[in-house]
Design a protein around this motif. Structure first.
Motif, PDB file in Angstrom:
ATOM      1  N   THR A  46      68.885 -53.715  13.674  1.00 45.31           N
ATOM      2  CA  THR A  46      68.215 -54.727  14.494  1.00 45.31           C
ATOM      3  C   THR A  46      67.211 -55.487  13.637  1.00 45.31           C
ATOM      4  OG1 THR A  46      66.508 -53.153  15.208  1.00 45.31           O
ATOM      5  CG2 THR A  46      68.456 -53.390  16.609  1.00 45.31           C
ATOM      6  N   TYR A  47      67.094 -56.789  13.902  1.00 43.47           N
ATOM      7  CA  TYR A  47      66.235 -57.684  13.119  1.00 43.47           C
ATOM      8  C   TYR A  47      65.305 -58.422  14.075  1.00 43.47           C
ATOM      9  CZ  TYR A  47      65.043 -61.654  10.046  1.00 43.47           C
ATOM     10  OH  TYR A  47      64.386 -62.605   9.310  1.00 43.47           O
ATOM     11  N   GLU A  48      64.001 -58.384  13.778  1.00 36.27           N
ATOM     12  CA  GLU A  48      63.006 -59.095  14.580  1.00 36.27           C
ATOM     13  C   GLU A  48      62.143 -59.929  13.648  1.00 36.27           C
ATOM     14  OE1 GLU A  48      62.427 -59.207  17.826  1.00 36.27           O
ATOM     15  OE2 GLU A  48      63.856 -57.700  18.560  1.00 36.27           O
ATOM     16  N   GLU A  49      61.997 -61.209  13.978  1.00 33.42           N
ATOM     17  CA  GLU A  49      61.166 -62.103  13.156  1.00 33.42           C
ATOM     18  C   GLU A  49      60.346 -63.010  14.063  1.00 33.42           C
ATOM     19  OE1 GLU A  49      61.712 -66.088  10.434  1.00 33.42           O
ATOM     20  OE2 GLU A  49      63.243 -64.513  10.261  1.00 33.42           O
ATOM     21  N   LEU A  50      59.046 -63.008  13.875  1.00 32.39           N
ATOM     22  CA  LEU A  50      58.151 -63.917  14.587  1.00 32.39           C
ATOM     23  C   LEU A  50      57.512 -64.832  13.548  1.00 32.39           C
ATOM     24  CD1 LEU A  50      56.824 -64.790  17.244  1.00 32.39           C
ATOM     25  CD2 LEU A  50      54.998 -63.138  16.782  1.00 32.39           C
ATOM     26  N   ASN A  65      60.920 -67.205  17.478  1.00 35.41           N
ATOM     27  CA  ASN A  65      61.175 -65.773  17.580  1.00 35.41           C
ATOM     28  C   ASN A  65      62.662 -65.547  17.339  1.00 35.41           C
ATOM     29  OD1 ASN A  65      61.357 -63.082  18.146  1.00 35.41           O
ATOM     30  ND2 ASN A  65      60.531 -63.214  20.220  1.00 35.41           N
ATOM     31  N   ARG A  66      63.000 -65.042  16.144  1.00 34.68           N
ATOM     32  CA  ARG A  66      64.395 -64.773  15.804  1.00 34.68           C
ATOM     33  C   ARG A  66      64.647 -63.279  15.930  1.00 34.68           C
ATOM     34  NH1 ARG A  66      62.515 -68.345  11.689  1.00 34.68           N
ATOM     35  NH2 ARG A  66      63.522 -70.393  11.777  1.00 34.68           N
ATOM     36  N   HIS A  67      65.712 -62.922  16.592  1.00 35.13           N
ATOM     37  CA  HIS A  67      66.080 -61.516  16.669  1.00 35.13           C
ATOM     38  C   HIS A  67      67.588 -61.407  16.814  1.00 35.13           C
ATOM     39  CE1 HIS A  67      65.703 -62.587  20.965  1.00 35.13           C
ATOM     40  NE2 HIS A  67      66.656 -61.682  21.149  1.00 35.13           N
ATOM     41  N   SER A  68      68.115 -60.277  16.365  1.00 35.65           N
ATOM     42  CA  SER A  68      69.555 -60.068  16.384  1.00 35.65           C
ATOM     43  C   SER A  68      69.997 -59.516  17.728  1.00 35.65           C
ATOM     44  CB  SER A  68      69.967 -59.110  15.261  1.00 35.65           C
ATOM     45  OG  SER A  68      69.312 -57.862  15.396  1.00 35.65           O
ATOM     46  N   THR A  83      60.589 -57.348  10.874  1.00 35.81           N
ATOM     47  CA  THR A  83      60.841 -55.906  10.902  1.00 35.81           C
ATOM     48  C   THR A  83      62.332 -55.671  11.085  1.00 35.81           C
ATOM     49  OG1 THR A  83      60.452 -55.801  13.289  1.00 35.81           O
ATOM     50  CG2 THR A  83      58.570 -55.324  11.839  1.00 35.81           C
ATOM     51  N   GLN A  84      62.825 -54.645  10.410  1.00 36.68           N
ATOM     52  CA  GLN A  84      64.219 -54.240  10.533  1.00 36.68           C
ATOM     53  C   GLN A  84      64.282 -52.744  10.808  1.00 36.68           C
ATOM     54  OE1 GLN A  84      65.356 -56.302   6.674  1.00 36.68           O
ATOM     55  NE2 GLN A  84      67.234 -56.625   7.828  1.00 36.68           N
TER      56      GLN A  84
END
Length: 678
Positions: free
Chosen positions: A188-192, A206-209, A635-636
């Motif tokens: 899982t990938y989270e990017e703010l 807000n990018r997330h997988s 965060t991954q």
């Protein structure tokens, strides 16, 4: 749970260390049972115990049991990591670089000791933080065949290797094949991210997988012929590998509620030929020569459909030739070494699609060095000077420059079991080829990565002061380190309209840091139980063209190893590696795992590894960007690493094996393709 586990292990290791009441005995040179650590001017020598040798299926297993300072060894994934920001770990067998396949097939019965060199001299080149050198006796007769089958029971992940060697008189013929594969679906990938536009307003994304899959498959085969006698060694090694590497990745992403796709894949094939010769004459003089030729063909496809469709294809070819010659004269009371290294590389990379560029880079390097080490009474010293001339050409940009690398180390015993060591080195850092390419790659809808052909090498000055204490069952080390990187290659974000660009510059940048660390290893029960604890405070200073960033972190870990006859039990934990470089704060993922090894007989071993227990989605990476124009937190996590259970079966059959003096091996390789990626 993982923090509690880490704290409990740390408290236990400190408690048992406090119980050590063993009396000290003064010896000129300590040869002891247990850890068997001997301090040297450039590092430490570790003499494994009989239990450690017998219960180790390969070199990775033995290194994990030795618990070397500042080194993390993952037996299940066959990886060795430096838990500092000083450079890479170079592993050697009898002084020559070893591959993963060499370490998996290493004959444990022939291992005499392991050398950890924590301040490598000018002999080892640039960018090397630690050198691990296995000293192994030479085989002169018999044969050996073996296999190591490593498979994760909780996800698709494996590493299979097969090898065979036959010795007859002065000749040895060896063949090995390795297969690595991986298919992770739980990442899982989270990017703010926050971007500051020219008008002053800020845009948050807000990018997330939504789903992500990562595959990796590689094959490698080696054929080696060796001819040796008491005063010479000749080896010829032909290698070939085929990789889908670094990975085939497909992700369904979401940015502020709008879905899009990302995918990337790459393939490479790499044949290489390695010729090596070592000649001893007049007993105390030797000459070593090594020549390696490598060809790398790489293809790749990348797609990022955030905002608009963006696709490109890469096709790269790399040709390289590397050679080295070293003359060594062992006199009394010193040894002098002189050598020359030469390398020639040509990278031709084509980008087609939304990136349309042809990038050809010519580089060459001539490196000469001289090193002197010896003793003056109780004082041990090592001094050397390396000088290199580098040439670089890319399109209309070309230049050449000289680099100088003085290095000096001195060591002195202060009292019984105490030794003080000081090291100073001035070296140069040369950027990766991909960073100096003149190619720009779109990273996402807002950001673009720019290569910079104008990047020059920078000077690196480092000081190291170490106080060590060694007894037959206890080893302690207190170390201070300071590094100054003047005019270094650091990242820079800038803005043009509503587009943001990430590049690398030299200018007046500097990236400095220091740390104070401790390391303690105690044999709690003689040849039965060993405890280790280490840690340190790190401080980072980053001065860019228009920013100043500082950061303080604590990095540490601990381990226990228990030897119960045919059984070996182990536990390890660390909090990862936290650092800051440029405008990035990096947080390497913490690790904690248990190991269990059972030696059925001299032929068969079975091992079980439990990684990240009691955690469903462990952190694999965390990054923060603190630029003036761009702020990020990424965060991954990966479900596949949570509660990971891996089984390793090792089978080794040998017959008529006899040993004699130490033999050298070899495996220099080139893997730098020069392809810029997002």
């Amino acid at each position: 749970m993982k923090r509690l586990f880490f704290c409990l292990m740390a408290v236990y290791a400190l408690t048992v260390a406090a119980q050590d009441t063993e009396k000290s005995v003064t010896l000129d040179e300590i040869t002891v049972k247990g850890a068997r650590v001997i301090q040297k001017v450039d590092g430490q020598w570790f003499y494994p115990t009989k239990q450690q040798i017998e219960n180790s299926a390969n070199a990775y297993s033995l290194l994990a049991k030795l618990t070397l300072p500042h080194i993390r060894v993952d037996e299940a994934m066959n990886s060795i990591t430096a838990l500092t920001n000083l450079g890479t770990v170079q592993v050697r067998i009898n002084d020559i670089i070893a591959s993963k396949e060499d370490l998996q097939a290493l004959d444990m019965k022939g291992v005499e000791h392991v050398e950890l060199i924590d301040n490598p001299g000018v002999r080892y080149g640039e960018g090397i933080a630690y050198v691990i050198n296995f000293k192994v006796r030479k085989r002169v007769s018999g044969y050996v065949v073996g296999t190591q089958l490593t498979n994760t029971l909780t996800t698709v992940n494996g590493s299979e290797s097969f090898y065979g060697k036959i010795n007859h008189g002065r000749s040895e013929l060896a063949l090995s094949y390795g297969l690595d594969y991986q298919n992770f679906k739980g990442t899982t990938y989270e990017e703010l991210s926050t971007y500051e536009l020219e008008g002053g307003e800020k845009v948050t994304m807000n990018r997330h997988s939504l789903s992500e899959q990562s595959k990796n498959l590689s094959h490698i085969a080696n054929l080696t012929y060796s001819l040796s006698d008491s005063n010479y060694v000749f080896q010829a090694k032909l290698s070939g590998s085929a990789d889908i590497k670094p990975q085939r990745r497909k992700a369904e992403m979401d940015v502020n509620g709008i879905p899009y796709d990302e995918c990337s894949s790459s393939r490479s094939t790499t044949p290489s030929l390695d010729l090596y010769c070592h000649l001893v004459f007049h007993r105390h003089q030797s000459l070593t020569a090594n020549v390696v030729g490598t060809y790398i063909k790489t293809t790749g496809d990348t797609e990022n459909n955030e905002s608009t469709a963006y696709r490109y294809h890469t096709n790269g070819r790399t040709y390289s030739l590397w050679g080295e010659a070293i003359y060594e004269n062992r006199l009394k009371p010193f040894t002098i070494s002189n050598g020359i290294q030469y390398s020639q590389r040509y990278n031709h990379n084509e980008y087609r699609g939304d990136v349309n560029a042809t990038n050809g880079i010519h580089t060459s390097d001539v490196y000469l060095f001289s090193q002197l080490n010896g003793h003056l009474g109780k004082l041990s010293y090592m001094g050397g000077l390396g000088v290199s001339r580098r040439y670089y050409r890319q399109g209309d940009v070309q230049y050449h420059f000289w680099l100088f690398r003085p290095h000096f180390t001195v060591s002195y015993p202060l009292a019984s079991h105490f030794k003080l060591n000081y090291n100073i080195e001035i070296s140069q850092h040369v950027s990766q080829i991909a960073l100096v390419s003149n190619v720009s790659i779109k990273k996402n809808a807002m950001e673009t990565i720019l290569g910079n052909p104008e990047i020059h090498p920078n000077r690196v000055t480092s000081h190291q002061l170490k106080l060590s204490y060694t007894t037959p069952r206890f080893t302690s080390e207190l170390q201070g380190y300071y590094r100054l990187n003047a005019h270094c290659n650091m990242e820079k974000y800038f803005r043009e309209g509503d587009r943001f660009f990430q590049t690398q510059t030299n200018a007046d940048n500097s990236c400095n840091f220091f740390y104070i660390t401790f390391y303690n290893q105690w044999e709690v029960l003689s040849e039965k139980l060993t405890a280790t604890i280490y840690g340190g405070i790190y401080r980072f200073f980053n001065y860019g063209e228009d920013y100043t960033h500082t950061y303080t972190s604590f990095n540490g870990g601990c381990s226990l190893q228990a030897y119960l006859g045919r059984w070996t039990l182990g536990a390890y934990a660390d909090n990862g590696w936290n650092f800051m470089e440029g405008e990035h704060r990096g947080h390497q993922a913490p690790a904690w795992y248990f190991t269990c090894n059972y030696r059925m007989n001299d032929t068969f071993n079975i091992s079980l590894y439990v990684q990240h227990p009691f955690c469903q989605h462990p952190l694999t990476n965390k990054t923060e960007v603190v630029s003036r124009y761009v702020q990020k937190e990424i965060t991954q996590h990966c479900r596949d690493y949570g509660n990971m259970v891996t089984l390793k079966l090792s089978y080794r059959l040998d017959h008529g094996r006899k040993y004699r003096d130490i033999q050298r091996s070899m495996n220099h390789s080139d893997s730098e393709t020069g392809i810029l990626s997002k």
